[in-house]
Design a protein around this motif. Structure first.
Motif, mmCIF file in Angstrom:
data_model
loop_
_atom_site.group_PDB
_atom_site.id
_atom_site.type_symbol
_atom_site.label_atom_id
_atom_site.label_comp_id
_atom_site.label_asym_id
_atom_site.label_seq_id
_atom_site.Cartn_x
_atom_site.Cartn_y
_atom_site.Cartn_z
ATOM 1 N N SER A 95 -33.799 -23.347 -3.053
ATOM 2 C CA SER A 95 -32.553 -22.790 -3.586
ATOM 3 C C SER A 95 -31.632 -23.896 -4.089
ATOM 4 O O SER A 95 -31.005 -23.755 -5.141
ATOM 5 C CB SER A 95 -31.829 -21.974 -2.513
ATOM 6 N N LEU A 149 -30.316 -24.491 -7.873
ATOM 7 C CA LEU A 149 -28.882 -24.575 -8.141
ATOM 8 C C LEU A 149 -28.555 -25.821 -8.956
ATOM 9 O O LEU A 149 -27.842 -25.752 -9.965
ATOM 10 C CB LEU A 149 -28.106 -24.587 -6.821
ATOM 11 N N GLY A 168 -29.871 -25.565 -12.542
ATOM 12 C CA GLY A 168 -28.995 -24.716 -13.363
ATOM 13 C C GLY A 168 -27.709 -25.424 -13.747
ATOM 14 O O GLY A 168 -27.243 -25.318 -14.888
ATOM 15 N N GLY A 172 -30.919 -15.860 -16.905
ATOM 16 C CA GLY A 172 -30.198 -15.558 -15.671
ATOM 17 C C GLY A 172 -30.593 -14.218 -15.091
ATOM 18 O O GLY A 172 -30.768 -14.079 -13.875
ATOM 19 N N LEU A 173 -30.748 -13.211 -15.957
ATOM 20 C CA LEU A 173 -31.182 -11.898 -15.485
ATOM 21 C C LEU A 173 -32.582 -11.979 -14.882
ATOM 22 O O LEU A 173 -32.846 -11.424 -13.820
ATOM 23 C CB LEU A 173 -31.153 -10.886 -16.634
ATOM 24 N N LEU A 218 -34.076 -14.622 -13.548
ATOM 25 C CA LEU A 218 -34.030 -15.345 -12.275
ATOM 26 C C LEU A 218 -33.422 -14.487 -11.165
ATOM 27 O O LEU A 218 -33.859 -14.550 -10.017
ATOM 28 C CB LEU A 218 -33.242 -16.645 -12.428
ATOM 29 N N THR A 219 -32.430 -13.687 -11.515
ATOM 30 C CA THR A 219 -31.824 -12.804 -10.523
ATOM 31 C C THR A 219 -32.828 -11.778 -10.018
ATOM 32 O O THR A 219 -32.951 -11.536 -8.819
ATOM 33 C CB THR A 219 -30.600 -12.087 -11.119
ATOM 34 N N LEU A 220 -33.558 -11.166 -10.936
ATOM 35 C CA LEU A 220 -34.569 -10.184 -10.539
ATOM 36 C C LEU A 220 -35.687 -10.836 -9.732
ATOM 37 O O LEU A 220 -36.169 -10.265 -8.745
ATOM 38 C CB LEU A 220 -35.139 -9.486 -11.778
ATOM 39 N N TRP A 221 -36.100 -12.030 -10.125
ATOM 40 C CA TRP A 221 -37.151 -12.740 -9.391
ATOM 41 C C TRP A 221 -36.672 -13.084 -7.982
ATOM 42 O O TRP A 221 -37.396 -12.914 -7.004
ATOM 43 C CB TRP A 221 -37.553 -14.012 -10.141
ATOM 44 N N GLY A 222 -35.427 -13.540 -7.867
ATOM 45 C CA GLY A 222 -34.890 -13.875 -6.554
ATOM 46 C C GLY A 222 -34.731 -12.658 -5.664
ATOM 47 O O GLY A 222 -34.909 -12.730 -4.454
ATOM 48 N N GLN A 223 -34.416 -11.519 -6.266
ATOM 49 C CA GLN A 223 -34.205 -10.306 -5.474
ATOM 50 C C GLN A 223 -35.512 -9.650 -5.066
ATOM 51 O O GLN A 223 -35.675 -9.231 -3.938
ATOM 52 C CB GLN A 223 -33.364 -9.315 -6.292
#
Length: 146
Positions: free
Chosen positions: A9, A13, A16, A53-54, A56-61
Motif C-alpha cells: 500500500s 501511495l 501515485g 484511479g477507478l 485501482l479502486t475497484l482492484w483494491g476493493q
C-alpha cells in the motif's frame, strides 16, 4: 501477511504521488510554452488518470489480497460414559482391556495413534456389567473370567 499488504500500500501511495508530481510539472512546462496545448493535454491526462484511479479502486476493493480463511473450529469432545460393574468406555483407542476377575489377556497389537485432525466421534457409552465401548480402535478385550 499484514506487513506485506501494508508495504504494498505504501509503495502504491508513493508511486501515485510521484506520477502526480511529474504530471503537474509537465503541465506547468507546457502551459508556459503554449496555453492552448496545455488545456487540451490536461483534459486528456485528467481523463486517463480518472480511469486508472477507478480501476485501482475497484482492484483494491474486490480483486486485491483475500482475507485469511477463518481457523477451523475444534471438534467437540465426545461424551464418554461407563456404567455397570467392570464396564469400560474410552473416547479414543483402547490397547488392551480385561473386565473379568481372571488373568489379563495377552496384549494386543499396538494400535497406532489417530491422526490429530481426526474428528471426535459422537457419544461413547458402555452400559451393563463388563461392557466395553471405544470411540476408536480396540486392540484386545476380555470381558469374562479368562
Amino acid at each position: 501477511m499484514a506487513a506485506q499488504t501494508q508495504g504494498r500500500s505504501k509503495a502504491l501511495l508513493w508511486s501515485g504521488a510521484g506520477v502526480g508530481v511529474v504530471g503537474i510539472g509537465a503541465l506547468i512546462a507546457v502551459a508556459v510554452a503554449d496555453l492552448g496545448t496545455a488545456d487540451q493535454l490536461a483534459s486528456v491526462i485528467g481523463a486517463v488518470l480518472a480511469a486508472v484511479g477507478l480501476g485501482l479502486t475497484l482492484w483494491g476493493q474486490f480483486g486485491g489480497a483475500t482475507a485469511p480463511a477463518p481457523a477451523p473450529a475444534a471438534p467437540a469432545a465426545p461424551v464418554v460414559t461407563a456404567s455397570g460393574t467392570g464396564s469400560v468406555a474410552a473416547g479414543g483407542n483402547i490397547g488392551s482391556v480385561a473386565t473379568g476377575g481372571g488373568t489379563s489377556p495377552a496384549p494386543g497389537p499396538a494400535v497406532p495413534a489417530p491422526a490429530p485432525a481426526r474428528p471426535a466421534p459422537g457419544s461413547v457409552t458402555a452400559s451393563g456389567d463388563r461392557s466395553v465401548a471405544a470411540g476408536g480402535d480396540i486392540g484386545s478385550v476380555s470381558t469374562g473370567d479368562a
